[in-house]
Each structure stands twice: as structure tokens, then as C-alpha cells.
Design a protein around this motif. Structure first.
Motif, PDB file in Angstrom:
ATOM      1  N   PHE A  63      29.399  18.341   1.015  1.00  0.00           N
ATOM      2  CA  PHE A  63      28.538  17.453   1.800  1.00  0.00           C
ATOM      3  C   PHE A  63      28.568  16.057   1.189  1.00  0.00           C
ATOM      4  N   TYR A  64      28.931  15.051   2.002  1.00  0.00           N
ATOM      5  CA  TYR A  64      28.921  13.657   1.586  1.00  0.00           C
ATOM      6  C   TYR A  64      27.784  12.938   2.306  1.00  0.00           C
ATOM      7  N   LEU A  65      26.942  12.255   1.549  1.00  0.00           N
ATOM      8  CA  LEU A  65      25.769  11.588   2.120  1.00  0.00           C
ATOM      9  C   LEU A  65      25.920  10.076   2.039  1.00  0.00           C
ATOM     10  N   PHE A  66      25.724   9.421   3.199  1.00  0.00           N
ATOM     11  CA  PHE A  66      25.688   7.962   3.297  1.00  0.00           C
ATOM     12  C   PHE A  66      24.250   7.534   3.568  1.00  0.00           C
ATOM     13  N   PRO A  67      23.487   7.178   2.539  1.00  0.00           N
ATOM     14  CA  PRO A  67      22.110   6.734   2.746  1.00  0.00           C
ATOM     15  C   PRO A  67      22.055   5.250   3.106  1.00  0.00           C
ATOM     16  N   LEU A  68      20.861   4.780   3.427  1.00  0.00           N
ATOM     17  CA  LEU A  68      20.682   3.365   3.732  1.00  0.00           C
ATOM     18  C   LEU A  68      21.160   2.471   2.603  1.00  0.00           C
ATOM     19  N   ASP A  69      21.103   2.969   1.362  1.00  0.00           N
ATOM     20  CA  ASP A  69      21.487   2.167   0.209  1.00  0.00           C
ATOM     21  C   ASP A  69      22.885   1.578   0.357  1.00  0.00           C
ATOM     22  N   ILE A  70      23.791   2.331   0.962  1.00  0.00           N
ATOM     23  CA  ILE A  70      25.147   1.815   1.136  1.00  0.00           C
ATOM     24  C   ILE A  70      25.397   1.304   2.555  1.00  0.00           C
ATOM     25  N   THR A  71      24.857   1.994   3.567  1.00  0.00           N
ATOM     26  CA  THR A  71      25.173   1.587   4.946  1.00  0.00           C
ATOM     27  C   THR A  71      24.553   0.249   5.307  1.00  0.00           C
ATOM     28  N   SER A  72      23.367  -0.055   4.781  1.00  0.00           N
ATOM     29  CA  SER A  72      22.728  -1.328   5.115  1.00  0.00           C
ATOM     30  C   SER A  72      23.432  -2.515   4.463  1.00  0.00           C
ATOM     31  N   ARG A  73      24.285  -2.243   3.470  1.00  0.00           N
ATOM     32  CA  ARG A  73      25.056  -3.308   2.830  1.00  0.00           C
ATOM     33  C   ARG A  73      26.369  -3.592   3.564  1.00  0.00           C
ATOM     34  N   HIS A  74      26.678  -2.807   4.581  1.00  0.00           N
ATOM     35  CA  HIS A  74      27.892  -3.016   5.371  1.00  0.00           C
ATOM     36  C   HIS A  74      27.480  -3.432   6.774  1.00  0.00           C
ATOM     37  N   ARG A  75      27.857  -4.653   7.120  1.00  0.00           N
ATOM     38  CA  ARG A  75      27.347  -5.267   8.347  1.00  0.00           C
ATOM     39  C   ARG A  75      28.489  -5.730   9.250  1.00  0.00           C
ATOM     40  N   LEU A  76      28.195  -5.814  10.527  1.00  0.00           N
ATOM     41  CA  LEU A  76      29.090  -6.461  11.477  1.00  0.00           C
ATOM     42  C   LEU A  76      28.437  -7.765  11.898  1.00  0.00           C
ATOM     43  N   ARG A  77      29.080  -8.866  11.602  1.00  0.00           N
ATOM     44  CA  ARG A  77      28.543 -10.182  11.918  1.00  0.00           C
ATOM     45  C   ARG A  77      28.852 -10.566  13.363  1.00  0.00           C
ATOM     46  N   LYS A  78      27.897 -11.215  13.983  1.00  0.00           N
ATOM     47  CA  LYS A  78      28.105 -11.747  15.326  1.00  0.00           C
ATOM     48  C   LYS A  78      29.292 -12.709  15.337  1.00  0.00           C
ATOM     49  N   GLN A  79      29.394 -13.529  14.304  1.00  0.00           N
ATOM     50  CA  GLN A  79      30.479 -14.507  14.236  1.00  0.00           C
ATOM     51  C   GLN A  79      31.840 -13.822  14.227  1.00  0.00           C
ATOM     52  N   TRP A  80      31.964 -12.724  13.461  1.00  0.00           N
ATOM     53  CA  TRP A  80      33.245 -12.017  13.399  1.00  0.00           C
ATOM     54  C   TRP A  80      33.591 -11.417  14.756  1.00  0.00           C
ATOM     55  N   TYR A 114      23.516 -10.202  12.451  1.00  0.00           N
ATOM     56  CA  TYR A 114      24.409  -9.097  12.138  1.00  0.00           C
ATOM     57  C   TYR A 114      23.713  -7.802  12.514  1.00  0.00           C
ATOM     58  N   ILE A 115      24.486  -6.722  12.606  1.00  0.00           N
ATOM     59  CA  ILE A 115      23.901  -5.391  12.716  1.00  0.00           C
ATOM     60  C   ILE A 115      24.476  -4.545  11.579  1.00  0.00           C
ATOM     61  N   GLU A 116      23.659  -3.632  11.076  1.00  0.00           N
ATOM     62  CA  GLU A 116      24.064  -2.800   9.951  1.00  0.00           C
ATOM     63  C   GLU A 116      24.905  -1.635  10.457  1.00  0.00           C
ATOM     64  N   MET A 117      25.971  -1.358   9.743  1.00  0.00           N
ATOM     65  CA  MET A 117      26.976  -0.384  10.194  1.00  0.00           C
ATOM     66  C   MET A 117      26.728   1.000   9.613  1.00  0.00           C
ATOM     67  N   HIS A 118      25.568   1.576   9.924  1.00  0.00           N
ATOM     68  CA  HIS A 118      25.221   2.889   9.376  1.00  0.00           C
ATOM     69  C   HIS A 118      26.235   3.955   9.793  1.00  0.00           C
ATOM     70  N   ASP A 119      26.404   4.138  11.088  1.00  0.00           N
ATOM     71  CA  ASP A 119      27.267   5.213  11.581  1.00  0.00           C
ATOM     72  C   ASP A 119      28.753   4.891  11.480  1.00  0.00           C
ATOM     73  N   PRO A 120      29.194   3.652  11.808  1.00  0.00           N
ATOM     74  CA  PRO A 120      30.628   3.378  11.684  1.00  0.00           C
ATOM     75  C   PRO A 120      31.165   3.517  10.260  1.00  0.00           C
ATOM     76  N   LEU A 121      30.387   3.106   9.250  1.00  0.00           N
ATOM     77  CA  LEU A 121      30.858   3.248   7.875  1.00  0.00           C
ATOM     78  C   LEU A 121      31.019   4.727   7.519  1.00  0.00           C
ATOM     79  N   THR A 122      30.058   5.539   7.935  1.00  0.00           N
ATOM     80  CA  THR A 122      30.138   6.983   7.703  1.00  0.00           C
ATOM     81  C   THR A 122      31.376   7.563   8.379  1.00  0.00           C
ATOM     82  N   MET A 123      31.635   7.137   9.606  1.00  0.00           N
ATOM     83  CA  MET A 123      32.823   7.602  10.334  1.00  0.00           C
ATOM     84  C   MET A 123      34.094   7.156   9.635  1.00  0.00           C
ATOM     85  N   TYR A 124      34.115   5.941   9.134  1.00  0.00           N
ATOM     86  CA  TYR A 124      35.309   5.414   8.484  1.00  0.00           C
ATOM     87  C   TYR A 124      35.709   6.289   7.301  1.00  0.00           C
TER      88      TYR A 124
END
Length: 462
Positions: free
Chosen positions: A277-294, A358-368
């Protein structure tokens, strides 16, 4: 690299759909099942969002073929008329395992889960009859059965089923070779827990569960201690975390129905293996963002636009559709900056070197993490292995909290005497959960650009 076979359990709001698009456009992945759970929105609304995703991808295929543009990986691996690689889509839990609390996230994702896209861009929305194939025909009227059959014939890119999703999870795990199927859990864990409870030995055939949930050192996003997915069904989270233990009953709380059913004495069953079991908590997912500018810069070639608006007809259907619901999400985050005083968002600006929404990439980072090669995992992620993480399911103020032993006391080996201060077996190496906690990732900009390139395709190839 051999193809990774995925079961994706989700509650399709904004970041879930991004995660789905990422998986579907990864050539080395095969999505066997999209399992739908309550969470951000209800499961019937989730169905509409998933069906819309496949409809938009089909429109994108036609658009790119017409304009002689490179097709997406999804199009290349799912040719028209060949449903042999299409994922099954199944409805799952509408309520938590325990039914003790029910929550939603419409406040951020909108009542339809995608920022009102079904009203603001109805050309991309399926009819409400798209739900009928997911119901048992015996429960429908004669006219609904006829419509249901027509919807099934017209479905492109996915195969609907009326079978409950946790039973589809177990069927796939039985039929596929052991240790070959990855479950990506990016919703409340109700469906995963129901599968584990119904048949623990079959569930333990899974290769790994990669889960977005919980928070370790950061505040929660539902309460000071709790993250949304774990808060939404704490008993399910406790059950699934317990599947990592050789003796699951050692960490299941008294409130969990599992104590009196499937998992009693399961540690003595030779057919059962602890789940990786691999866990992605907010501690890591909230640090990975998708910027509107990008996103705006990346879409400019497809839309010939420099701002997020609804483009005119004839441009890329996928990019057009994404601008609507991502635009709504970026706007919601801009509102939150004002509401929360902006301190957290200013810190994020400094980390990314980019200002703005920006929006935080909780689920996409986990999927990646779930879709990349073992080599890229090792290069891009840092994992703290075999952490004993347990779920608080009873506390009035700590409901949904991830609990760790922070005392720094060494665990005892089996031959050593049991300490008097260890009533809950925190110091026993033979008990407790064994969670692989993901603590570092590739970083916002690296991941954000890779996500957009994978989902939208390589413009340079044109």
C-alpha cells in the motif's frame, strides 16, 4: 516496460478527471475498470462526468483525424469499433461502509463535479439517460429498458455494467495473474473496503494499492486533522489500511464492522498476503500544483487563445472542454486566496516561482506514481517504507486523523517481552499496519508540464 493493468476507483471531480485523462493517455497502461464511489459528488453525477470524458475523447479523435493532427495515445490504443481494450465502468458505494457520516465537496467542484460544465458547455454533456446501463434492467420500465439497450449500443470508449463495482474489482483480481493489477484509489475507500471485506484472499492478490488520502503533518482540508477521502468513510480507511498488516484485527477499531466479519483471524489464513500500500497524503499532493499560467500557455496552440474562455466551435474539443471546468476550478482557488488570507498561496507562489491561481494535484500525482516505470518511481519519488499508520474512527474532534507513533521507541522483536506500556501493539513488529508513505515527488513544474503534455499531446510533433 510491460503494460500496467489498472483499476481506478474515483469520484470524478476536477482532479479525478485529470487523473483519468492521464491514465487513459499513457501507452504503457491498460485501464481494466473505472469504479465509481460517492465523494466529491454522488455516483450518478460521477457517471455523467465519466461518460462525458469518453464522449469528448471521441470528438477529439474526429477533430484530429479531420485536421490531420497527431492522435492521442488513447486514440491509438482504442481504435473505433474495437472494444477489446475499453475499460469497464461500474457504480459502487453511494454511502460509507458504516453510514455514520456522509459528506460532499460540491462547494469546490460544483454540483456537477466539474464547475457547472454541463450547463455552461452543454455540447459536451451526455443525456441523463447515460445512467440507465448501470442499473439492473429488472428495476426499469419497459421504455427505459429499450433506451438502456440503445445507450449501450451507442457507448464508445467504455463498457457499462450494472454489476457493483467492488464485485468487478474482485472478478478482475481473480481472473488476472496474481500481483499484476494495481488499484489506484482516489476517492473515499468504501468500494475498496467492501471488496476486501467480501473476499480477503482474493483482494490480497492485488499487486499494490496506490491511494490518495489522509494527512500526516499538515492540517486537514475537512477538519484540523482530517483529509476529505479518509474523513468521508473512516471505517473504510481503517479496513483498507489494515489489509497491509499480517494481523489486520490488531489495528481495526471497535467501531469497524470488519472486526466481527471477514478479517477475524485472517492472519492465520495462508491464502491471505498483506497488501502493498502506497499512501499519498496532503503533505505531498498539496505541494504539487497545476498553475493557470501553465495551462493557458499549453492550450494556446490548440485554442489560439491567451486566456481561459469558452473557445469558438471547431477548436480542439478536449482543450475546449477542459478550459471550462479548469477555469471554474482556478476561479474557485482565487476566491479561496481571498477567503484564507492568502498566506498558504503566497508560500506556494514562492515555491513555484509563479504567481496566480493554481489547483492542487492530489489525484493526478497519485495516478502518475501508479503509471510510471519502476525506474522513474525511484528517480522521482521518495518513500518511507513500512510505516505503522492507523485511522482514528471514534474521536469527537480527531475523526479521520492518521495516527502514528511519534515516541521514537524501537519496535520489539517476537522473542522479546511485551512492554507494559504497549496495550495497542505499537511496538510489536508482528502487528500494526505497514504503509509505504510517499514523502517527496518530482515537484510542481516538472509534474504539471508532464501532465499537460500527456493529456493534450505533443504540439511539437505537428
Amino acid at each position: 516496460m510491460a503494460q500496467r493493468k489498472l483499476i481506478i476507483d474515483c469520484d470524478p471531480g476536477v482532479d479525478d478527471v485529470l487523473a483519468l485523462l492521464l491514465a487513459l493517455n499513457t501507452p504503457t497502461c491498460s485501464v481494466a475498470l473505472i469504479s465509481l464511489c460517492f465523494g466529491n459528488i454522488g455516483v450518478t453525477t460521477s457517471v455523467r462526468n465519466v461518460v462525458a470524458t469518453f464522449q469528448v475523447l471521441e470528438s477529439e479523435r474526429q477533430y484530429r483525424s479531420q485536421h490531420k493532427l497527431p492522435l492521442l495515445p488513447y486514440h491509438l490504443h482504442n481504435p473505433p469499433g474495437d472494444n477489446s481494450t475499453w475499460p469497464i465502468v461500474a457504480l459502487g458505494s453511494t454511502i460509507p461502509v458504516s453510514s455514520r457520516r456522509t459528506v460532499g465537496a460540491e462547494f469546490f467542484h460544483g454540483t456537477d463535479g466539474l464547475g457547472g460544465v454541463h450547463e455552461s458547455a452543454p455540447q459536451f454533456s451526455p443525456s441523463e439517460t447515460c445512467i440507465l446501463p448501470f442499473y439492473d434492467p429488472k428495476t426499469l420500465s419497459a421504455d427505459q429498458v429499450i433506451t438502456r439497450e440503445q445507450v449501450i449500443r451507442d457507448s464508445k470508449g467504455y463498457i457499462p455494467t450494472s454489476r457493483q463495482s467492488w464485485r468487478e474489482i474482485l472478478r478482475i483480481l481473480r481472473e488476472e495473474p496474481e500481483d499484476t493489477v494495481t488499484i489506484v484509489a482516489i476517492a473515499p475507500l468504501s468500494n475498496i473496503a467492501r471488496a476486501a471485506l467480501e473476499d480477503p484472499p482474493t483482494f490480497s492478490r492485488v499487486k499494490e494499492v496506490v491511494c490518495m488520502g489522509g494527512t500526516i503533518d499538515l492540517p486537514g482540508n475537512m477538519t484540523p486533522f482530517a483529509e476529505f477521502n479518509f474523513y468521508a468513510d473512516v471505517d473504510a480507511a481503517a479496513i483498507v489500511l489494515a489489509t497491509t498488516s499480517r494481523t489486520p484485527s490488531s489495528t481495526l477499531p471497535p467501531s469497524s464492522i470488519a472486526v466481527a466479519t471477514s478479517f477475524r483471524g485472517v492472519g492465520d489464513d495462508s491464502e491471505y498476503n498483506p497488501v502493498k500500500f502506497y499512501l499519498f497524503p496532503l503533505d505531498i499532493t498539496s505541494r504539487h500544483r497545476l498553475r493557470k499560467q501553465w495551462f493557458v500557455e499549453r492550450c494556446a496552440g490548440w485554442l489560439d487563445k491567451t486566456s481561459i474562455t469558452i473557445p469558438h466551435p471547431g477548436e480542439s474539443p478536449l482543450a475546449t472542454w477542459m478550459t471550462v471546468w479548469l477555469g471554474a476550478a482556478f476561479g474557485k482557488m482565487e476566491d479561496l486566496v481571498t477567503f484564507e488570507g492568502g498566506s498558504r498561496h503566497c508560500a506556494a507562489d514562492q515555491a513555484d516561482g509563479v504567481d496566480g491561481a493554481y489547483i492542487e494535484m492530489h489525484d493526478p500525482l497519485t495516478m502518475y506514481f501508479a503509471i510510471v516505470s519502476d525506474e522513474e518511481r525511484a528517480a522521482s519519488f521518495n518513500v518511507a517504507e513500512n510505516m505503522d499508520i492507523r485511522m482514528e474512527t471514534i474521536g469527537q474532534w480527531s475523526w479521520g486523523m492518521c495516527v502514528l507513533d511519534r515516541r521514537g521507541i524501537a519496535k520489539r522483536h517476537p522473542h522479546e517481552p511485551r512492554p507494559a506500556r504497549d496495550d495497542e501493539a505499537w511496538l510489536d513488529n508482528t502487528k500494526g499496519n505497514r504503509v509505504n508513505l510517499v514523502v517527496e515527488g518530482p515537484g510542481s513544474q516538472t509534474f504539471g508540464i508532464k501532465l499537460l503534455d500527456r493529456v493534450l499531446g505533443d504540439l511539437e510533433a505537428q
